[in-house]
Design a protein around this motif. Structure first.
Motif, PDB file in Angstrom:
ATOM      1  N   PRO A  45      -9.991   7.796  20.603  1.00 24.38           N
ATOM      2  CA  PRO A  45     -11.224   8.590  20.564  1.00 24.38           C
ATOM      3  C   PRO A  45     -10.915  10.076  20.695  1.00 24.38           C
ATOM      4  O   PRO A  45     -10.096  10.479  21.529  1.00 24.38           O
ATOM      5  N   SER A  46     -11.520  10.892  19.878  1.00 26.79           N
ATOM      6  CA  SER A  46     -11.307  12.335  19.964  1.00 26.79           C
ATOM      7  C   SER A  46     -12.061  12.899  21.166  1.00 26.79           C
ATOM      8  O   SER A  46     -13.208  12.511  21.429  1.00 26.79           O
ATOM      9  N   PRO A  47     -11.442  13.808  21.914  1.00 28.87           N
ATOM     10  CA  PRO A  47     -12.136  14.435  23.046  1.00 28.87           C
ATOM     11  C   PRO A  47     -13.061  15.570  22.609  1.00 28.87           C
ATOM     12  O   PRO A  47     -13.743  16.169  23.438  1.00 28.87           O
ATOM     13  N   PHE A  48     -13.090  15.855  21.302  1.00 34.21           N
ATOM     14  CA  PHE A  48     -13.859  16.998  20.814  1.00 34.21           C
ATOM     15  C   PHE A  48     -15.173  16.564  20.168  1.00 34.21           C
ATOM     16  O   PHE A  48     -15.249  15.510  19.544  1.00 34.21           O
ATOM     17  N   LYS A 183      -7.719  17.786  30.427  1.00 29.62           N
ATOM     18  CA  LYS A 183      -6.491  16.977  30.455  1.00 29.62           C
ATOM     19  C   LYS A 183      -6.457  16.029  29.260  1.00 29.62           C
ATOM     20  O   LYS A 183      -5.426  15.888  28.598  1.00 29.62           O
ATOM     21  N   LYS A 184      -7.576  15.383  28.983  1.00 26.89           N
ATOM     22  CA  LYS A 184      -7.663  14.494  27.812  1.00 26.89           C
ATOM     23  C   LYS A 184      -7.427  15.293  26.532  1.00 26.89           C
ATOM     24  O   LYS A 184      -6.708  14.853  25.633  1.00 26.89           O
ATOM     25  N   ALA A 185      -8.033  16.472  26.471  1.00 28.46           N
ATOM     26  CA  ALA A 185      -7.895  17.307  25.273  1.00 28.46           C
ATOM     27  C   ALA A 185      -6.447  17.743  25.070  1.00 28.46           C
ATOM     28  O   ALA A 185      -5.941  17.756  23.948  1.00 28.46           O
ATOM     29  N   SER A 186      -5.771  18.084  26.175  1.00 22.58           N
ATOM     30  CA  SER A 186      -4.384  18.536  26.090  1.00 22.58           C
ATOM     31  C   SER A 186      -3.476  17.456  25.508  1.00 22.58           C
ATOM     32  O   SER A 186      -2.625  17.729  24.645  1.00 22.58           O
TER      33      SER A 186
END
Length: 214
Positions: A45-48, A183-186
């Motif tokens: 899943p994308s965090p964006f 953190k997920k996005a990184s």
């Protein structure tokens, strides 16, 4: 432009990240078809999120460019608050902006639960009235102490006050709501960058997970 999907396949005691499911394991060369459920490709899943489709939310994006467009993890970030229609209210050295474009790839943190009926109805009025305050005139802007984050958190705290709830400090809000999402996005950005340079990115699983999958 829609971002390309990142897929994960598990084989050879490793997570194999890719854009398209490979017919054979890039580590051992064996066919992945019929290799069991772990070898089935799973889309991460994308965090964006498209910020203008996220009503009543706290949004975070790079000041320049996008998260998946050469963001280095150190560049400045910009934050804003959406109204019920996805217009992003944000503050900078030019004052308050009401943006209808430009926030298409963001980290989004919802601020209103579906059962908060009163706040759902009042949100736009509260946000507009708050944003025309003298505190957010252009000359009041200061890069480190009176900036976009100051504005967004002050609005959130003004809403908490109207609800009779305790206000939050910047460090408290950041630790509780922002850091888990960044953190997920990184991690996702790292995978994106690896797969921009190569077809596969292989990460060995911890030993305990390998044992569970024997």
């Amino acid at each position: 432009m829609a971002e390309a999907a990142i897929l994960r396949v598990r084989h050879c005691g490793a997570d194999i990240f890719c854009r398209r499911p490979p017919p054979r394991c890039p580590a051992c060369g064996r066919p992945l078809r019929g290799a069991g459920l772990p070898a089935a490709p799973v889309r991460l899943p994308s965090p964006f999120r498209h910020g203008h489709r996220q009503p009543r939310a706290f949004l975070l994006r790079p000041t320049a460019g996008t998260f998946l467009g050469a963001y280095d993890g150190k560049s400045d970030l910009h934050v804003g608050i959406t109204n019920s229609s996805g217009v992003v209210y944000n503050y900078n050295e030019e004052g308050i902006h009401r943006a209808e474009t430009g926030w298409e790839q963001c980290i989004s943190i919802p601020l209103v639960q579906p059962d908060m009926f009163g706040l759902l109805q009042q949100w736009d009025k509260l946000l507009e009235e708050f944003s025309v305050g003298e505190a957010w005139l252009p000359h009041r802007y200061e890069e480190h102490d009176h900036n976009c984050y100051t504005y967004a958190l002050a609005f959130i705290n003004s809403v908490l006050t109207t609800q009779g709830k305790r206000q939050m400090s910047k460090s408290e809000f950041t630790e509780k709501f922002v850091i888990p999402q960044t953190k997920k996005a990184s991690k996702y950005i790292t995978l994106h960058q690896k797969l921009t340079a190569s077809d596969f990115y292989i990460v060995p699983l911890p030993d305990q997970e390998k044992q569970c999958r024997k």
